[in-house]
Write a protein that holds these residues in place. Structure first.
Motif, PDB file in Angstrom:
ATOM      1  N   PHE A  96       9.344 115.877 -22.077  1.00 45.68           N
ATOM      2  CA  PHE A  96       9.311 115.099 -23.315  1.00 45.68           C
ATOM      3  C   PHE A  96       9.983 113.765 -23.046  1.00 45.68           C
ATOM      4  CE2 PHE A  96      11.553 113.925 -27.278  1.00 45.68           C
ATOM      5  CZ  PHE A  96      10.497 113.865 -28.155  1.00 45.68           C
ATOM      6  N   THR A  97       9.303 112.681 -23.339  1.00 40.06           N
ATOM      7  CA  THR A  97       9.834 111.353 -23.035  1.00 40.06           C
ATOM      8  C   THR A  97      10.258 110.577 -24.273  1.00 40.06           C
ATOM      9  OG1 THR A  97       7.587 110.435 -23.036  1.00 40.06           O
ATOM     10  CG2 THR A  97       8.475 111.172 -20.923  1.00 40.06           C
ATOM     11  N   GLY A  98      10.324 111.249 -25.402  1.00 40.90           N
ATOM     12  CA  GLY A  98      10.748 110.575 -26.624  1.00 40.90           C
ATOM     13  C   GLY A  98       9.693 110.675 -27.703  1.00 40.90           C
ATOM     14  N   PRO A  99      10.074 110.397 -28.941  1.00 40.09           N
ATOM     15  CA  PRO A  99       9.114 110.493 -30.046  1.00 40.09           C
ATOM     16  C   PRO A  99       8.001 109.463 -29.913  1.00 40.09           C
ATOM     17  CG  PRO A  99      11.144 109.439 -30.769  1.00 40.09           C
ATOM     18  CD  PRO A  99      11.413 109.966 -29.395  1.00 40.09           C
ATOM     19  N   LYS A 100       6.806 109.876 -30.255  1.00 36.53           N
ATOM     20  CA  LYS A 100       5.688 108.947 -30.225  1.00 36.53           C
ATOM     21  C   LYS A 100       5.863 107.889 -31.313  1.00 36.53           C
ATOM     22  CE  LYS A 100       2.261 112.211 -28.451  1.00 36.53           C
ATOM     23  NZ  LYS A 100       0.952 112.868 -28.701  1.00 36.53           N
ATOM     24  N   LYS A 101       5.374 106.718 -31.023  1.00 41.21           N
ATOM     25  CA  LYS A 101       5.471 105.626 -32.001  1.00 41.21           C
ATOM     26  C   LYS A 101       4.358 105.805 -33.030  1.00 41.21           C
ATOM     27  CE  LYS A 101       8.768 104.147 -29.423  1.00 41.21           C
ATOM     28  NZ  LYS A 101       8.693 105.187 -28.375  1.00 41.21           N
ATOM     29  N   THR A 102       4.508 106.836 -33.855  1.00 35.27           N
ATOM     30  CA  THR A 102       3.498 107.203 -34.846  1.00 35.27           C
ATOM     31  C   THR A 102       3.573 106.266 -36.049  1.00 35.27           C
ATOM     32  OG1 THR A 102       5.010 108.717 -35.954  1.00 35.27           O
ATOM     33  CG2 THR A 102       3.707 109.600 -34.133  1.00 35.27           C
ATOM     34  N   PRO A 103       2.529 106.278 -36.899  1.00 33.68           N
ATOM     35  CA  PRO A 103       2.592 105.481 -38.130  1.00 33.68           C
ATOM     36  C   PRO A 103       3.816 105.834 -38.980  1.00 33.68           C
ATOM     37  CG  PRO A 103       0.351 106.200 -37.733  1.00 33.68           C
ATOM     38  CD  PRO A 103       1.205 106.905 -36.709  1.00 33.68           C
ATOM     39  N   LEU A 104       4.260 107.104 -38.913  1.00 34.87           N
ATOM     40  CA  LEU A 104       5.438 107.489 -39.685  1.00 34.87           C
ATOM     41  C   LEU A 104       6.675 106.754 -39.185  1.00 34.87           C
ATOM     42  CD1 LEU A 104       6.760 109.312 -41.819  1.00 34.87           C
ATOM     43  CD2 LEU A 104       7.094 111.017 -40.012  1.00 34.87           C
ATOM     44  N   VAL A 105       6.869 106.750 -37.870  1.00 34.58           N
ATOM     45  CA  VAL A 105       8.039 106.083 -37.291  1.00 34.58           C
ATOM     46  C   VAL A 105       7.950 104.578 -37.493  1.00 34.58           C
ATOM     47  CG1 VAL A 105       9.242 105.570 -35.127  1.00 34.58           C
ATOM     48  CG2 VAL A 105       8.459 107.905 -35.601  1.00 34.58           C
ATOM     49  N   GLN A 106       6.795 104.008 -37.180  1.00 31.84           N
ATOM     50  CA  GLN A 106       6.654 102.562 -37.275  1.00 31.84           C
ATOM     51  C   GLN A 106       6.537 102.097 -38.721  1.00 31.84           C
ATOM     52  OE1 GLN A 106       3.222 102.129 -34.642  1.00 31.84           O
ATOM     53  NE2 GLN A 106       4.568 101.407 -33.001  1.00 31.84           N
TER      54      GLN A 106
ATOM     55  N   GLU B  93      14.858 102.920 -36.849  1.00 27.21           N
ATOM     56  CA  GLU B  93      15.518 102.305 -35.704  1.00 27.21           C
ATOM     57  C   GLU B  93      15.567 103.290 -34.539  1.00 27.21           C
ATOM     58  OE1 GLU B  93      19.907 100.435 -34.545  1.00 27.21           O
ATOM     59  OE2 GLU B  93      19.358 100.793 -36.653  1.00 27.21           O
ATOM     60  N   LEU B  94      15.319 102.782 -33.328  1.00 20.39           N
ATOM     61  CA  LEU B  94      15.376 103.589 -32.115  1.00 20.39           C
ATOM     62  C   LEU B  94      16.614 103.226 -31.312  1.00 20.39           C
ATOM     63  CD1 LEU B  94      11.647 103.295 -30.929  1.00 20.39           C
ATOM     64  CD2 LEU B  94      12.642 104.983 -32.481  1.00 20.39           C
ATOM     65  N   ASP B  95      17.090 104.187 -30.510  1.00 22.37           N
ATOM     66  CA  ASP B  95      18.220 103.876 -29.643  1.00 22.37           C
ATOM     67  C   ASP B  95      17.704 103.361 -28.299  1.00 22.37           C
ATOM     68  OD1 ASP B  95      17.383 106.061 -28.162  1.00 22.37           O
ATOM     69  OD2 ASP B  95      18.951 107.402 -28.894  1.00 22.37           O
ATOM     70  N   GLU B  96      18.616 103.138 -27.352  1.00 21.85           N
ATOM     71  CA  GLU B  96      18.228 102.542 -26.081  1.00 21.85           C
ATOM     72  C   GLU B  96      17.343 103.465 -25.240  1.00 21.85           C
ATOM     73  OE1 GLU B  96      22.159 104.566 -25.979  1.00 21.85           O
ATOM     74  OE2 GLU B  96      21.261 102.948 -27.177  1.00 21.85           O
ATOM     75  N   ARG B  97      17.294 104.761 -25.576  1.00 25.64           N
ATOM     76  CA  ARG B  97      16.460 105.708 -24.839  1.00 25.64           C
ATOM     77  C   ARG B  97      15.105 105.925 -25.512  1.00 25.64           C
ATOM     78  NH1 ARG B  97      19.706 111.054 -24.162  1.00 25.64           N
ATOM     79  NH2 ARG B  97      17.838 111.580 -22.953  1.00 25.64           N
TER      80      ARG B  97
ATOM     81  N   ASP C 136      14.853 117.123 -30.629  1.00 26.54           N
ATOM     82  CA  ASP C 136      14.383 116.215 -29.589  1.00 26.54           C
ATOM     83  C   ASP C 136      14.123 114.801 -30.112  1.00 26.54           C
ATOM     84  OD1 ASP C 136      14.528 118.418 -28.022  1.00 26.54           O
ATOM     85  OD2 ASP C 136      12.395 118.564 -27.569  1.00 26.54           O
ATOM     86  N   MET C 137      13.758 114.681 -31.376  1.00 23.75           N
ATOM     87  CA  MET C 137      13.498 113.350 -31.941  1.00 23.75           C
ATOM     88  C   MET C 137      14.736 112.470 -31.872  1.00 23.75           C
ATOM     89  SD  MET C 137      10.325 113.046 -33.003  1.00 23.75           S
ATOM     90  CE  MET C 137      10.279 111.824 -34.308  1.00 23.75           C
ATOM     91  N   ALA C 138      15.915 113.085 -32.005  1.00 22.80           N
ATOM     92  CA  ALA C 138      17.153 112.321 -32.020  1.00 22.80           C
ATOM     93  C   ALA C 138      17.945 112.461 -30.722  1.00 22.80           C
ATOM     94  CB  ALA C 138      18.026 112.760 -33.199  1.00 22.80           C
ATOM     95  N   LEU C 139      17.866 113.625 -30.089  1.00 24.95           N
ATOM     96  CA  LEU C 139      18.682 113.904 -28.912  1.00 24.95           C
ATOM     97  C   LEU C 139      17.964 113.634 -27.600  1.00 24.95           C
ATOM     98  CD1 LEU C 139      20.134 117.361 -30.039  1.00 24.95           C
ATOM     99  CD2 LEU C 139      21.276 115.141 -30.186  1.00 24.95           C
ATOM    100  N   GLY C 140      16.636 113.608 -27.632  1.00 27.11           N
ATOM    101  CA  GLY C 140      15.884 113.632 -26.394  1.00 27.11           C
ATOM    102  C   GLY C 140      15.665 115.067 -25.972  1.00 27.11           C
ATOM    103  N   GLN C 141      14.984 115.266 -24.833  1.00 21.80           N
ATOM    104  CA  GLN C 141      14.657 116.630 -24.421  1.00 21.80           C
ATOM    105  C   GLN C 141      15.919 117.435 -24.173  1.00 21.80           C
ATOM    106  OE1 GLN C 141      14.165 113.857 -22.744  1.00 21.80           O
ATOM    107  NE2 GLN C 141      14.020 114.127 -20.547  1.00 21.80           N
TER     108      GLN C 141
END
Length: 220
Positions: free
Chosen positions: A143-153, A158-162, A183-188
């Motif tokens: 898992f490389t992070g949350p997808k930049k979905t319409p919900l997020v965008q 706000e996203l962190d440096e990871r 995982d959305m907030a902590l990463g994998q």
């Protein structure tokens, strides 16, 4: 399915996935990939090959990760001692099929050396293409992070440096009334950590709905 079998539950024969007598390829070299390798071997696979896109770590602690940082070094799990082959710095590029079923895959070696000041990223190495026969391919990619979905965008979270959703106390995001956990907030990470984080988010939501400040458990 194997978890259900181990618990004594039945598996629908029409939906069964089993490695017995098959040539198995596992795409992904992390903990989940290791579990797939071990399970396939115990089910009686004819051959198991694991593909890892990252380069092989050093046998001993990398000086670039001194204490108290998590050491970058080669780690072998129980599954790797049981058998199978692990290929480093390779990337799957194409599935091969026959009669409506997977028959193998194509791959290529990758180079991780930085180029032009940009962060290291996998680049295919010309002339290193290969094929592997396979009757079963298991996807265990990280898992490389949350997808930049319409919900997020759309919400402008706000996203962190990871690249994960930035959260504050009670797992509040940068937008009032929106919370994130796992995982959305902590990463994998491990599922048990996600469960604990979900409970923290629930406490934060309850505090928000009742007009109280959340308990000081979150990451700021």
């Amino acid at each position: 399915q194997q978890n259900r079998r181990s618990a004594g539950d039945s598996v629908d024969p029409g939906e069964e996935i089993h490695a017995r007598g098959k040539r198995v390829v596992v795409i992904g070299g992390g903990d989940t990939g290791s579990d797939c390798v071990g399970t396939a071997l115990r089910q009686g696979a004819e051959r198991v090959v694991q593909l890892e896109i990252l380069p092989r770590p050093p046998e001993k602690r990398d000086p670039a990760t001194p204490w108290p940082m998590w050491p970058r070094m080669l780690r072998r799990t129980h599954a790797h001692y049981e058998g199978g082959e692990l290929l480093w710095s390779v990337m799957a590029t194409e599935f091969l099929g026959r009669d409506g079923k997977v028959a193998g895959l194509c791959g290529v070696e990758v180079d991780w050396r930085p180029e032009g000041g940009a962060p290291p990223s996998p680049r295919p190495v010309p002339g290193t293409g290969f094929e592997i026969e396979a009757d079963l391919v298991l996807l265990a990619m990280g898992f490389t992070g949350p997808k930049k979905t319409p919900l997020v965008q759309g919400l402008g979270l706000e996203l962190d440096e990871r690249g994960n959703l930035r959260t504050f106390g009670g797992r509040r995001t940068s937008v009032a009334g929106v919370f994130a956990a796992g995982d959305m907030a902590l990463g994998q990470s491990l599922v048990v950590r996600a469960m604990a984080d979900g409970r923290e988010a629930a406490r934060g939501i309850m505090a928000y709905l009742s007009g109280r400040e959340p308990a000081a458990r979150g990451s700021d």
